[in-house]
Structure formats: C-alpha cells, structure tokens
Design a protein around this motif. Structure first.
Motif, PDB file in Angstrom:
ATOM      1  N   ALA A   1       0.836  -1.187   0.000  1.00 44.37           N
ATOM      2  CA  ALA A   1       0.000   0.000   0.000  1.00 44.37           C
ATOM      3  C   ALA A   1       0.876   1.244   0.000  1.00 44.37           C
ATOM      4  O   ALA A   1       1.908   1.281   0.671  1.00 44.37           O
ATOM      5  CB  ALA A   1      -0.932  -0.006   1.198  1.00 44.37           C
ATOM      6  N   GLY A   2       0.445   2.264  -0.722  1.00 44.22           N
ATOM      7  CA  GLY A   2       1.181   3.511  -0.767  1.00 44.22           C
ATOM      8  C   GLY A   2       2.248   3.578  -1.834  1.00 44.22           C
ATOM      9  O   GLY A   2       2.886   4.622  -1.997  1.00 44.22           O
ATOM     10  N   ASP A   3       2.487   2.486  -2.538  1.00 41.53           N
ATOM     11  CA  ASP A   3       3.480   2.511  -3.608  1.00 41.53           C
ATOM     12  C   ASP A   3       3.004   3.404  -4.753  1.00 41.53           C
ATOM     13  O   ASP A   3       1.806   3.492  -5.031  1.00 41.53           O
ATOM     14  CB  ASP A   3       3.731   1.100  -4.152  1.00 41.53           C
ATOM     15  N   VAL A   4       3.944   4.054  -5.418  1.00 38.48           N
ATOM     16  CA  VAL A   4       3.635   4.936  -6.538  1.00 38.48           C
ATOM     17  C   VAL A   4       4.122   4.284  -7.825  1.00 38.48           C
ATOM     18  O   VAL A   4       5.290   3.921  -7.944  1.00 38.48           O
ATOM     19  CB  VAL A   4       4.297   6.317  -6.369  1.00 38.48           C
ATOM     20  N   LEU A   5       3.210   4.113  -8.765  1.00 33.69           N
ATOM     21  CA  LEU A   5       3.537   3.532 -10.064  1.00 33.69           C
ATOM     22  C   LEU A   5       3.700   4.648 -11.080  1.00 33.69           C
ATOM     23  O   LEU A   5       2.831   5.511 -11.198  1.00 33.69           O
ATOM     24  CB  LEU A   5       2.432   2.576 -10.525  1.00 33.69           C
ATOM     25  N   ILE A   6       4.807   4.652 -11.794  1.00 30.71           N
ATOM     26  CA  ILE A   6       5.056   5.643 -12.829  1.00 30.71           C
ATOM     27  C   ILE A   6       4.817   4.982 -14.178  1.00 30.71           C
ATOM     28  O   ILE A   6       5.386   3.926 -14.465  1.00 30.71           O
ATOM     29  CB  ILE A   6       6.491   6.193 -12.732  1.00 30.71           C
ATOM     30  N   PHE A   7       3.980   5.579 -15.006  1.00 31.06           N
ATOM     31  CA  PHE A   7       3.633   4.951 -16.268  1.00 31.06           C
ATOM     32  C   PHE A   7       3.395   6.019 -17.331  1.00 31.06           C
ATOM     33  O   PHE A   7       3.181   7.192 -17.041  1.00 31.06           O
ATOM     34  CB  PHE A   7       2.357   4.107 -16.102  1.00 31.06           C
ATOM     35  N   ARG A   8       3.460   5.588 -18.571  1.00 36.49           N
ATOM     36  CA  ARG A   8       3.082   6.412 -19.703  1.00 36.49           C
ATOM     37  C   ARG A   8       1.823   5.816 -20.319  1.00 36.49           C
ATOM     38  O   ARG A   8       1.744   4.603 -20.516  1.00 36.49           O
ATOM     39  CB  ARG A   8       4.192   6.456 -20.749  1.00 36.49           C
ATOM     40  N   ALA A   9       0.858   6.651 -20.640  1.00 35.92           N
ATOM     41  CA  ALA A   9      -0.393   6.127 -21.173  1.00 35.92           C
ATOM     42  C   ALA A   9      -1.106   7.204 -21.968  1.00 35.92           C
ATOM     43  O   ALA A   9      -0.839   8.398 -21.817  1.00 35.92           O
ATOM     44  CB  ALA A   9      -1.296   5.631 -20.043  1.00 35.92           C
ATOM     45  N   THR A  10      -2.014   6.759 -22.820  1.00 33.55           N
ATOM     46  CA  THR A  10      -2.896   7.680 -23.522  1.00 33.55           C
ATOM     47  C   THR A  10      -3.973   8.150 -22.558  1.00 33.55           C
ATOM     48  O   THR A  10      -4.058   7.677 -21.417  1.00 33.55           O
ATOM     49  CB  THR A  10      -3.544   6.979 -24.720  1.00 33.55           C
ATOM     50  N   ALA A  11      -4.803   9.078 -23.023  1.00 29.37           N
ATOM     51  CA  ALA A  11      -5.904   9.557 -22.187  1.00 29.37           C
ATOM     52  C   ALA A  11      -6.829   8.402 -21.825  1.00 29.37           C
ATOM     53  O   ALA A  11      -7.293   8.295 -20.682  1.00 29.37           O
ATOM     54  CB  ALA A  11      -6.669  10.657 -22.916  1.00 29.37           C
ATOM     55  N   GLU A  12      -7.091   7.522 -22.797  1.00 27.20           N
ATOM     56  CA  GLU A  12      -7.953   6.370 -22.526  1.00 27.20           C
ATOM     57  C   GLU A  12      -7.305   5.442 -21.499  1.00 27.20           C
ATOM     58  O   GLU A  12      -7.985   4.864 -20.655  1.00 27.20           O
ATOM     59  CB  GLU A  12      -8.228   5.597 -23.819  1.00 27.20           C
ATOM     60  N   GLY A  13      -5.967   5.301 -21.582  1.00 28.26           N
ATOM     61  CA  GLY A  13      -5.271   4.456 -20.624  1.00 28.26           C
ATOM     62  C   GLY A  13      -5.356   4.996 -19.217  1.00 28.26           C
ATOM     63  O   GLY A  13      -5.533   4.242 -18.253  1.00 28.26           O
ATOM     64  N   ILE A  14      -5.224   6.310 -19.078  1.00 25.77           N
ATOM     65  CA  ILE A  14      -5.325   6.931 -17.751  1.00 25.77           C
ATOM     66  C   ILE A  14      -6.722   6.729 -17.176  1.00 25.77           C
ATOM     67  O   ILE A  14      -6.887   6.401 -16.003  1.00 25.77           O
ATOM     68  CB  ILE A  14      -4.973   8.423 -17.841  1.00 25.77           C
TER      69      ILE A  14
END
Length: 379
Positions: free
Chosen positions: A1-14
């Motif tokens: 819990a509390g982990d931060v995931l960094i990702f790249r995505a399109t608007a639909e992905g977000i």
C-alpha cells in the motif's frame, strides 16, 4: 500500500487505470474541489491556444477550477529533443518548497532558491501541476462538466477539445463512495430479507419484492448512489421484452399441446438411457435455447415440457426443475447467451470462435455432471 507507479499512457489508458479498484491518480485530489455533480463530469483532452492567458504563467489550479470549472489530472508538454536533453542535464531548475513542487522556466529567475535537476520520477509523483509553467500547444487532461464546453473561458484558453469515451469518474475511493457502497449492500440485503420474512409473517405481506426494490431505488437516488439517468441506462429493453413475451409463449405451448408432443418425443428418443436420458434431453433443450435467448425466458417455455416428462417417466418434478435451472444458468458456448459473457468480450477481444473452442468442452462436462448427479440423487 502507498506505492507509486510511474507509467506512460494515452488519455484512454489513464481513464482505464483510474477505474481500477485500489489505484488512484496522485492528482485525484484536484477534482475534489469541483464540488458535487461528480457523476455528470467527464474527462477532456484539450490543447492550449496561443491566445490563452494561461501561457507563460505558472499553472494556477485554483484559477482553473474557479474560472474554467475544471480540474487538471495530467499534463503533456510539447518539447523538442534538445529541450528534453537539457532537462536531463539540469538546465531547467526545480524549486522545492514544503508546500508544493514548482518547475521554473529559467534558471536565472531562481538564483536565490535551492536548485537541483527535476527527475521525471519526481514530476510524475507530484500531487499537483501547480506552478508548472504552461506553453502553447501543451495538452491538458481535464475533468469537467460537459456543459462547460463552449463557455467563453474555454473558447479563449483551449483549442482542440476531445471528450474521452466512458470517462465519468469512478464512484469509489472517497469516504462518501465507501459509505454509499455499504449502504447499497445493506439496502439490498434488507430488501431481500424483508421479502423472505413476508412469507413467514402476515403483517409483512405487503412488502413484496417489487415494492422493496422500488423503495431501494428511491434510497439510491436520495443518497446519490445512482442517478435517474443511470437507472434508465441500466434497463435493457430487449431483454425485458423477451422475458415478458416468454410467459404468454409458454401458455401458448400448453394450450396447443406442444408441451405434450415435445415431452413424448424427447422421451422416445432418449428412452434407452433411462432416467439419465430424461435429464439429458431436458438439459440439451435448455442449454441450446439459453445460449440464444434469455435464460428466464427459456425456463418459462420449458417448464410445461418438464412437467410432462416428469409425469411420463415417473421422475421427481423437483429433479427436473433442478436440472433445468442448472442447464439454463450455465451458458458457456455463445457470447450472446448471458450478460457476463458480453462483459468480457471487449475486455479480452474474444470472438465466437473463442467461446466455441473453450466453452463447448465446459458445456459438455457440465452436462454430464448435472445429469449424473440428478440421476444419482433422485434415484
């Protein structure tokens, strides 16, 4: 819990990640300042115009909420490869304060401030885009009510506006959402429990299941668990019409004697298999029809045939009812056979061939298992 995931995505992905339970955007807090009407809002992808008063100024999320009635969920800047390399080399400075992280446009403007290069991880983990200098062509992902599109402030600041499909904020994650969820579960349990109790106590006879569910819907509307539009959208007219039409069809089958003929025909075909053949016959009819139309409609149509077969073969009617219920509830072969099948089709990009290849084997195993158990248990 509390982990931060960094990702790249399109608007639909977000939007898709935002709808996942247990995940929330670090910028989610911005949308809480928009107030009520969360179920009416959507996510929009907008581009900053050259004429926008937001350009060249540190992003003021409070101003966006007050004037544009929009909350910033994400920002994508249009930068060149040279600018990207410059950022990596630390030629853009970061001013770190206790209140927020601010990105400054030029190093010269922050001579007196503690400087260090902004890492992409830190920018991705920032809980707000407050203070980030906006430029022409920057793409903002905003949460707002559709009625705001076309307003003077939107026309002055934003150029291309695109609504992200099915981007209504999920009703989860906040304390009020959790309270509504508990209320919905308790309310549904109470509606069913009172209905069961009404069959045991004459004083509760007026609390039919229909009456209880109407009260439950009013409760959902009053607490904001559902909207009137959402309730109307949940009504599947074709399924309801099929169910309603199935009952007079069942009566018609009885009145013309089709149930007697079908029962005798099935018994004659499967008579060599004994009681197992009787259960097999009714299972095949129910399973085939349920893969094409509503299972409730199938029960209404097959019930007269089941009664005739049970009487002719001296099989307990209860056993025929159980076999019919199991057969109509297990729909594995066709995607149109049940609502749950249709739900997973777009998620897994499944087709008819996938259901036939995998579902047929499950259907056969289920058929043999149900017929065998009914034969043994009600011998």
């Amino acid at each position: 819990a509390g982990d931060v995931l960094i990702f790249r995505a399109t608007a639909e992905g977000i939007v898709s990640l935002r709808a996942q339970g247990g995940l929330s955007l670090v910028t989610e807090g911005e949308s809480t300042h928009l107030g009520l009407g969360r179920s009416s809002r959507q996510v929009f992808e907008v581009e900053l115009l050259a004429s926008s008063t937001l350009i060249g100024e540190p992003c003021d999320t409070g101003r966006l909420i007050e004037e544009n009635h929009a909350a910033v969920l994400a920002l994508r800047g249009r930068v060149s490869a040279a600018e990207m390399r410059a950022t990596r080399l630390g030629e853009t400075a970061l001013v770190v304060s206790r209140e927020r992280q601010q990105v400054m446009a030029n190093v010269d403007d922050a001579d007196d401030a503690p400087k260090r290069a902004l890492s992409y991880q830190e920018l991705a983990c920032a809980e707000s885009v407050e203070g980030v200098v906006l430029n022409e062509g920057d793409i903002l992902l905003l949460e707002a009510n559709p009625v705001e599109i076309g307003s003077d402030n939107w026309n002055n600041d934003f150029g291309i506006v695109r609504a992200v499909p099915t981007s209504t904020p999920p009703a989860m994650g906040r304390k009020s959402d959790t309270a509504r969820s508990f209320g919905a579960v308790i309310g549904a349990g109470a509606a069913i429990g009172i209905f069961v109790a009404s069959s045991m106590h004459q004083k509760l006879a007026n609390f039919t299941l229909t009456c209880n569910l109407i009260i439950l819907m009013i409760f959902f509307l009053a607490t904001g668990t559902m909207t009137l539009h959402g309730m109307y959208s949940a009504v599947n007219s074709p399924v309801l019409l099929t169910m309603v039409g199935a009952f007079p069809l069942g009566e018609a089958i009885q009145s013309v004697g089709l149930d007697v003929w079908a029962g005798k025909t099935l018994i004659k075909v499967f008579a060599p298999l004994g009681n197992f053949g009787c259960f097999l016959a009714i299972y095949l009819v129910c399973a085939i029809l349920s893969n094409l139309i509503s299972n409730i409609a199938v029960i209404a149509m097959v019930a007269p045939v089941s009664v005739q077969m049970a009487a002719a073969q001296n099989v307990p009617l209860r056993a025929m009812v159980i076999c019919s219920t199991l057969a109509t509830s297990a729909v594995f072969t066709f995607p149109i056979g049940h609502q749950t099948n249709l739900m997973v089709v777009p998620l897994g990009n499944y087709g008819w061939g996938d259901f036939l290849k995998v579902g047929t084997m499950f259907q056969i195993l289920h058929c043999v298992g149900c017929c065998f158990l009914c034969t043994v248990l009600f011998h």
